[in-house]
Enzyme design. Structure first.
Site, PDB file in Angstrom:
ATOM      1  N   ASP A  93       7.334  -3.557   1.849  1.00 53.00           N
ATOM      2  CA  ASP A  93       7.289  -3.161   0.445  1.00 53.00           C
ATOM      3  C   ASP A  93       7.334  -4.393  -0.460  1.00 53.00           C
ATOM      4  O   ASP A  93       8.308  -5.137  -0.459  1.00 53.00           O
ATOM      5  CB  ASP A  93       8.475  -2.249   0.128  1.00 53.00           C
ATOM      6  N   HIS A 100       4.668  -0.355   0.051  1.00 51.38           N
ATOM      7  CA  HIS A 100       5.114   0.603  -0.950  1.00 51.38           C
ATOM      8  C   HIS A 100       4.099   1.740  -1.107  1.00 51.38           C
ATOM      9  O   HIS A 100       2.895   1.534  -1.058  1.00 51.38           O
ATOM     10  CB  HIS A 100       5.285  -0.121  -2.287  1.00 51.38           C
TER      11      HIS A 100
END
Length: 218
Positions: free
Chosen positions: A156, A187
C-alpha cells in the site's frame, strides 16, 4: 444526510454499514451494498460527505475526479463524520427488516472510519479494508470490544511497511483484532475497475469478512 439502502429479497436480515471511499456513495459502494443484500443482509452506505457536498458520486478514472476526491477528504471533519456514522448505525438498526445486529465495513477513508467505529460504537463486528490513518489512533483501541478484521495491502503506497508494523505491534495484544496481510497487493485491491483491483485477493478478503459477519451477527 442521504445514503443508499439495499435489502435482501427476504426483506429481513442483519445489517451492514458500508462506509464509502473518498469518491462518495458511487457505483462501487452501491454494488457492494447490493452484494450484501444478495447474501441476506440489509446494507446501508451513508453519504458522509454531505456536510461539504451532498450526493458526491465520482470515480477514480480521471485526474479531475481524484482532485475533487482529495479535496473532499482534506475537508472532511472526522469527529462530525463519526457522529454521523453513529446516527447511521442507529438508523440501520431501526430500519424495517434489520434484525438489530450490525456489522461495519469500509474502504480507504471508510476503512479508517470502520476501525474508529469499532473503537467508539457498539457495532457487533467490523472489517476495515486498507484503512489510512489507523496508526495515529492506536490508543483508541482500548475501546475496541467486538471482533474486528483489518485487511492490509502490504504494498500500500498510502500505508508503508513501517506504518503497517506500527499498526500490527500496536494492536497485537487486543484479542478482538485480527490483521490479514495481502503480500502482493496495493491500496484499493478490492475496488472493482480500479488500477490495483485483484479479484483473487478481494474474494479472499470478502470471504473472511462474510465469515466474521455470519458468526457475529447471527
Amino acid at each position: 444526510m442521504g445514503g443508499y439502502l439495499a435489502k435482501p429479497k427476504s426483506g429481513s436480515g442483519p445489517g451492514v454499514l458500508v462506509i464509502q471511499e473518498i469518491f462518495g456513495v458511487n457505483k462501487v459502494m452501491r454494488d457492494i451494498c447490493d452484494s450484501w443484500a444478495a447474501q441476506g443482509y440489509v446494507a446501508l452506505s451513508p453519504d458522509i460527505f454531505w456536510r461539504q457536498e451532498e450526493g458526491v458520486d465520482i470515480t477514480d478514472q480521471s485526474q479531475d475526479e481524484w482532485n475533487q476526491a482529495f479535496a473532499l477528504y482534506k475537508g472532511f471533519d472526522q469527529a462530525k463524520g463519526i457522529d454521523d456514522l453513529k446516527v447511521s448505525l442507529a438508523f440501520l438498526r431501526a430500519t424495517a427488516g434489520c434484525t438489530g445486529k450490525v456489522g461495519v465495513t469500509g474502504y480507504c477513508l471508510g476503512g479508517f472510519l470502520t476501525y474508529m467505529m469499532m473503537c467508539h460504537s457498539d457495532a457487533e463486528a467490523g472489517a476495515a479494508y486498507y484503512g489510512v490513518g489507523i496508526d495515529g489512533k492506536l490508543d483508541d483501541a482500548k475501546g475496541l470490544q467486538n471482533p474486528t478484521i483489518l485487511h492490509i495491502a502490504e504494498k500500500d503506497g498510502f500505508v508503508p511497511p513501517d506504518t503497517q508494523k506500527k499498526i500490527r505491534d500496536g494492536l497485537k495484544d487486543n484479542p478482538h483484532v485480527t490483521v490479514h496481510g495481502y503480500a502482493n497487493d496495493d491500496h484499493a485491491f478490492c475496488r472493482v475497475g480500479g488500477q490495483h483491483y485483484n479479484e483473487a485477493s478481494c474474494k479472499l478478503a470478502n470471504g473472511r469478512t462474510l465469515d466474521l459477519f455470519k458468526k457475529a451477527l447471527a
